[in-house]
Design a protein around this motif. Structure first.
Motif: not given
Length: 680
Positions: A568-579, A602-610, A665-672
């Motif tokens: 059920k948990t996985c099914a909920l998340l399938e709708r959110f590709p940002e995650a 610190t984590g390794p990258t600024n490209c994500r939020l937690r 994903w950090h919201p300011e990252l482009t799709q590319h």
């Protein structure tokens, strides 16, 4: 500025020819009668000198009598180079004879404007070859090898931790250039772009630089300066030039054997094409030379370089492999000079690393060390090769040997310190890391060494850690004192704590908070069934305690059949590709037992939020600090923070704490960018 005199136009005064100043600063008498004389007149001796300068007599002496140092003779002729092409030729002779006006090189022109030279792997830092329209992922450093950053608490799946260099996404060009993503030994991948970090000194390829001839000095009208000033400056310039010439003679590598010297003109012509950015023409020229002179090491090396350039131009791994093979062929020819052999094998090792041929690169470097056992730099490179293979013990042995004969070698010190720290010998690692960084030697000014030194100091309770973090920030390795991630995209909004509205992922947050009890029930069921689903944190981030994680997604992919336990948990998340599609994050459950403390990190990258969803939270004793603000979890509520900022966790309650972690994903990252960024 006064008009420069033309050697062809002479004025006469009182029946005498006025001395004319040549381009070399010498004053000459006569030399032609202008309109009345029917053209310039030159003595037989003058023509003899010109022919000698063209290399006729020196070539004869080299080939037939073997009594003239060809390189020395040709090197002296560069004083008469008038067109800035690095040699003395017919065009230069015409200027010397007054048949042609010298080409002016303007004071202040850059070397690139004066002579078109293509240097390999120039970039871009240290920044890299980044597209202006799309910010590229900037990787950290330099001439130092890639050092795996520490994993983040509540962070990475410990199952991916396979050693300091073994899971690194980048390889190092040992000339000092950080290269693009390393691939597996067997993989055939697209030709990657060069990337580097914020503080890397770029160096052109040593061999290419060694082959450059001195450029013609810019013309300066002597009448525009006073005699004393001209004389003083001339003396000073001459002394400086003599020193540089002497230094160049000492360091200039010998790349030509006896055969190569006889075809130097042809080699230079082909090399000029390569430097001018015409690798296809250069390759054809070198191929003809190799066919005509198959025993010429320099021609074979030039062919390999041209193939190397073509590989970059075509972005072709097949062409790069051809270059690697040709480098080997050049190194195996008879009578190859030691300097050319060193350059050839070193370049081969670098290109093998670029293609992910780590074991092949290691073998090449081992051969180099056998051939040149006194070369400390080659031993340091060999240590890096061991680290890139995840062989810390092999690297440690190499650096112990280096420090045994060169105890002050900064490069060896920082790497040896890094290895000690990876062995959890925290206190022992500090002096090596510190002294290595303080040495300022090439390859030591790398963000990851500042990162590990600061982390080690924090763990022994030494607050000078923040002095090193600040220094790392000032030198461009960290975004700030607090934000010390090493795999970054420039320009992204940076703040430690976020609200759901600021992220733009409000739908995801609402789904998590509305369904938190369902998520908790599935997590507890898995936790109760067997602890084997929760893997102990093995990233050496805990000072003490017990901390386990159960991962569902890793680097944008599902982990095995983990979702079968929590469908059920996985099914909920399938709708959110940002995650689920976040290649630089994880989705997992985290359980932490009482008495646990996670070091600041610190984590390794600024490209994500937690995102942290509270599932089972004791009333008191559980808290998380991000920068200088501390918060507590609540059951059914989501906390959002940027884990590229320093954070720390305490579990001082009397029962376990269970949360659900979702990276986005950090919201300011482009799709590319989301599609092309490398996984972490």
């Amino acid at each position: 500025m006064a008009q420069r005199k033309n050697p062809r136009n002479h004025s006469k005064k009182e029946g005498k020819t006025v001395p004319v100043e040549s381009k070399n600063g010498k004053r000459t008498e006569g030399g032609g009668g202008g309109d009345a004389g029917g053209g310039p007149k030159y003595s037989v001796f003058t023509w003899f000198v010109v022919l000698g300068l063209l290399g006729v007599w020196s070539s004869v002496a080299v080939v037939y009598f073997d009594i003239v140092d060809y390189d020395t003779v040709i090197g002296k002729l560069t004083a008469y180079d008038t067109d800035g092409d690095g040699d003395f030729d017919v065009e230069d002779a015409k200027v010397l004879l007054g048949l042609k006006e010298a080409k002016r090189l303007h004071v202040g022109d850059t070397p690139e404007k004066q002579t078109v030279l293509k240097t390999e792997e120039t970039i871009k830092p240290e920044t890299a070859n980044q597209q202006a329209a799309e910010p590229r992922d900037v990787e950290p450093t330099e001439a130092a090898p890639s050092v795996t950053p520490p994993r983040q608490s509540e962070s990475d799946d410990p199952r991916e931790s396979i050693g300091p260099y073994g899971d690194e996404a980048n390889t190092i060009d040992t000339t000092g250039v950080l290269l693009a993503e390393r691939q597996t030994e067997e993989s055939s991948v697209e030709f990657a772009e060069y990337v580097t970090s914020s503080k890397l000194t770029q160096e052109a390829e040593p061999v290419v630089e060694a082959e450059k001839q001195p450029e013609a000095a810019a013309d300066v009208d002597p009448q525009s300066e006073t005699p004393k000033q001209t004389e003083a400056e001339g003396t000073s310039e001459k002394q400086a030039e003599d020193k540089l010439t002497e230094k160049a003679k000492k360091k200039k590598p010998k790349l030509l054997n006896k055969l190569d010297k006889t075809i130097k003109a042809e080699i230079d012509a082909a090399e000029k094409l390569r430097r001018k950015g015409k690798p296809d023409e250069a390759l054809k020229a070198f191929e003809r030379l190799v066919q005509q002179y198959p025993q010429s090491p320099r021609a074979r090396y030039g062919k390999a370089q041209a193939e190397d350039d073509m590989a970059e131009k075509l972005r072709s791994n097949d062409m790069l492999q051809r270059a690697i093979n040709t480098y080997r062929e050049a190194s195996e020819l008879p009578d190859v000079t030691s300097d050319l052999l060193r350059a050839t094998l070193k370049r081969r090792a670098e290109r093998q690393q670029f293609l992910g041929r780590m074991r092949g690169s290691l073998a090449t470097l081992e051969r180099l060390v056998q051939l040149f056992p006194e070369d400390i730099g080659l031993k340091n490179d060999l240590g890096v090769a061991h680290l890139l293979l995840g062989d810390n013990n092999g690297a440690k042995k190499i650096y112990e040997e280096v420090l045994g004969v060169a105890p002050d070698n900064g490069f060896a010190k920082v790497h040896y310190g890094f290895i000690l720290k990876s062995e959890n010998k925290i206190a022992e690692s500090i002096p090596y890391l510190k002294e290595g960084l303080e040495s300022g030697e090439p390859g030591t000014d790398d963000g990851r060494f500042y990162f590990h030194l600061g982390d080690a100091l924090q763990r022994v309770g030494d607050n000078s850690a923040y002095d090193w973090y600040e220094l790392g920030h000032k030198r461009g390795h960290f975004a700030s004192l607090w934000q010390r991630s090493l795999y970054n995209v420039n320009g992204l909004k940076a703040q430690p704590w976020w609200t759901a509205k600021e992220t733009g992922y409000t739908d995801l947050v609402k789904v998590l908070e509305r369904n938190w009890k369902t998520i908790r029930e599935e997590a507890l069921a898995v936790l109760d069934q067997s602890t084997r689903h929760f893997v102990p944190e093995e990233e050496n981030l805990r000072e003490k305690g017990d901390w386990g994680q159960y991962t569902l997604w890793q680097q944008g992919r599902k982990v095995g059949n983990a979702c079968q336990g929590v469908p059920k948990t996985c099914a909920l998340l399938e709708r959110f590709p940002e995650a689920t599609g976040c290649k630089r994050g994880q989705i997992k459950f985290s359980v932490m037992q009482p008495g646990t403390h996670v070091w600041p990190h610190t984590g390794p990258t600024n490209c994500r939020l937690r995102m942290h969803l509270g599932l089972v939270i004791p009333k008191r004793g559980c808290k998380i600090r991000c920068t200088n603000e501390t918060r507590e979890w609540e059951e059914g509520k989501v906390l959002i923070f940027d884990d590229s900022f320093e954070h720390e966790v305490w579990q001082e309650a009397d029962s376990y704490r269970l949360i659900f972690i979702v990276d986005v994903w950090h919201p300011e990252l482009t799709q590319h960018q989301r599609q092309t960024l490398s996984p972490i």
